[in-house]
Design a protein around this motif. Structure first.
Motif, short mmCIF file in Angstrom:
data_model
loop_
_atom_site.label_atom_id
_atom_site.label_comp_id
_atom_site.label_asym_id
_atom_site.label_seq_id
_atom_site.Cartn_x
_atom_site.Cartn_y
_atom_site.Cartn_z
N GLY A 249 -7.42 10.51 0.95
CA GLY A 249 -6.34 10.45 1.96
C GLY A 249 -5.49 9.14 1.26
N MET A 250 -4.30 9.20 1.48
CA MET A 250 -3.22 8.33 0.90
C MET A 250 -2.35 8.18 1.93
N LEU A 251 -2.01 6.79 2.37
CA LEU A 251 -1.03 6.23 2.98
C LEU A 251 0.02 5.52 1.86
N LEU A 252 1.15 6.15 2.10
CA LEU A 252 2.18 5.90 0.94
C LEU A 252 3.32 5.39 1.64
N VAL A 253 3.60 3.88 1.14
CA VAL A 253 4.82 3.35 1.57
C VAL A 253 5.79 3.24 0.58
N GLU A 254 6.90 3.96 0.89
CA GLU A 254 7.90 3.91 -0.28
C GLU A 254 9.26 4.24 0.20
N HIS A 255 10.38 3.70 -0.57
CA HIS A 255 11.61 3.63 -0.33
C HIS A 255 12.31 4.97 -1.11
N ASP A 256 11.72 5.36 -2.16
CA ASP A 256 12.07 6.45 -3.04
C ASP A 256 12.03 7.80 -2.22
N GLU B 87 -13.36 4.19 -6.55
CA GLU B 87 -13.71 5.47 -5.69
C GLU B 87 -13.35 5.19 -4.26
N PRO B 88 -12.16 4.84 -3.96
CA PRO B 88 -11.95 4.74 -2.31
C PRO B 88 -11.76 6.14 -1.71
N ARG B 89 -12.13 5.99 -0.59
CA ARG B 89 -11.86 7.29 0.42
C ARG B 89 -10.35 7.36 0.88
N VAL B 90 -9.94 6.36 1.19
CA VAL B 90 -8.47 6.06 1.38
C VAL B 90 -7.62 5.29 0.44
N LEU B 91 -6.48 5.70 0.10
CA LEU B 91 -5.69 4.80 -0.77
C LEU B 91 -4.28 4.40 -0.17
#
Length: 256
Positions: free
Chosen positions: A205-212, A172-176
């Motif tokens: 809230g999500m911080l997404l690191v992605e090459h796609d 149950e995170p607040r930030v992913l």
């Protein structure tokens, strides 16, 4: 439609973060924030400093200078386990699961860790109907309900990535922090993961690191571009597509 990128409170704030390894400056004055309910994507070429930045946010590496705030609380020098308890969740670039256990078991263990009952794992959490129900909710959330009793070692690569997301959500995170969730996936698996992240968008809230880039431009409310350890631009997907420095440094004409 409400613009979460401008109206929601900031749950994660990174200010002027710097980390050097000898003469190599991996992050050089990085600024980035993640607001409640938004997906903020972080993109950049290989060697840009993305992994080092994520490691500092998670508490695996200590920055040389700068500040990391989680829901307004300074966690710059807080251990990784304590940041997790404060609501910081993470999926890894390389899947980290218990291969000999079932998908449901992996989620159950995450639930036990959240409740502080990990020491009771020997008492067979499968007999706790409430915990099993919670685990099934998370597996259903990522499309793995029918694979609950499958051994992790028997899951396909894409299913393991889905399971890792369920394990993170169980806390149950607040930030992913999502570190390349599409890594190693084929087009169909990437599309499935994109749909699942879209389904939970707004809940975290999500911080997404992605090459796609297809996934990034489909999911992100805002995008920050990191090059040689520096944030060169932050804006909406449309603004990023049109920014000349971003196009020159990373996207190029073929990605737009």
């Amino acid at each position: 439609m409400v613009d979460v990128a401008t109206t929601s409170p900031e749950l994660l704030t990174v200010r002027d973060l710097r980390k050097a390894f000898g003469a190599v400056v991996a992050t050089n004055g990085v600024h980035i924030g993640v607001r409640a309910g938004e997906i903020h994507a972080l993109i950049g070429p290989n060697g840009a400093g993305k992994s080092t930045l994520i490691a500092q946010i998670c508490g695996e590496q200590r920055p040389d200078s700068g500040q990391i705030l989680l829901d307004g609380r300074d966690v710059t020098h807080t251990p990784a386990f304590a940041r997790a308890r404060l609501g910081l969740g993470r999926s890894f670039q390389i899947t980290e699961l218990f291969a000999e256990y079932t998908a449901a078991d992996n989620v159950l263990l995450s639930l036990l860790l959240k409740t502080g009952r990990a020491f009771q794992a020997w008492s067979n959490p499968r007999s706790d109907a409430r915990l099993v129900e919670q685990a099934m909710v998370r597996l259903t959330q990522v499309g793995l309900a029918e694979r609950a009793n499958a051994r992790v070692g028997d899951l396909a690569h894409g299913e393991k990535r889905q399971l890792e997301l369920a394990v993170a959500l169980a806390r149950e995170p607040r930030v992913l922090l999502l570190d390349e969730p599409m890594a190693g996936m084929g087009p169909e698996e990437s599309a499935r993961m994109t749909d699942q992240l879209k389904a939970i968008k707004g809940q975290y809230g999500m911080l997404l690191v992605e090459h796609d880039m297809d996934a990034v431009f489909t999911l992100a409310d805002r995008i920050t571009v990191l090059v040689y350890g520096k944030t060169i631009f932050t804006g909406t997907p449309g603004q990023v597509r049109e920014h000349p420095e971003v196009r020159a440094a990373y996207l190029g004409d073929g990605e737009c």
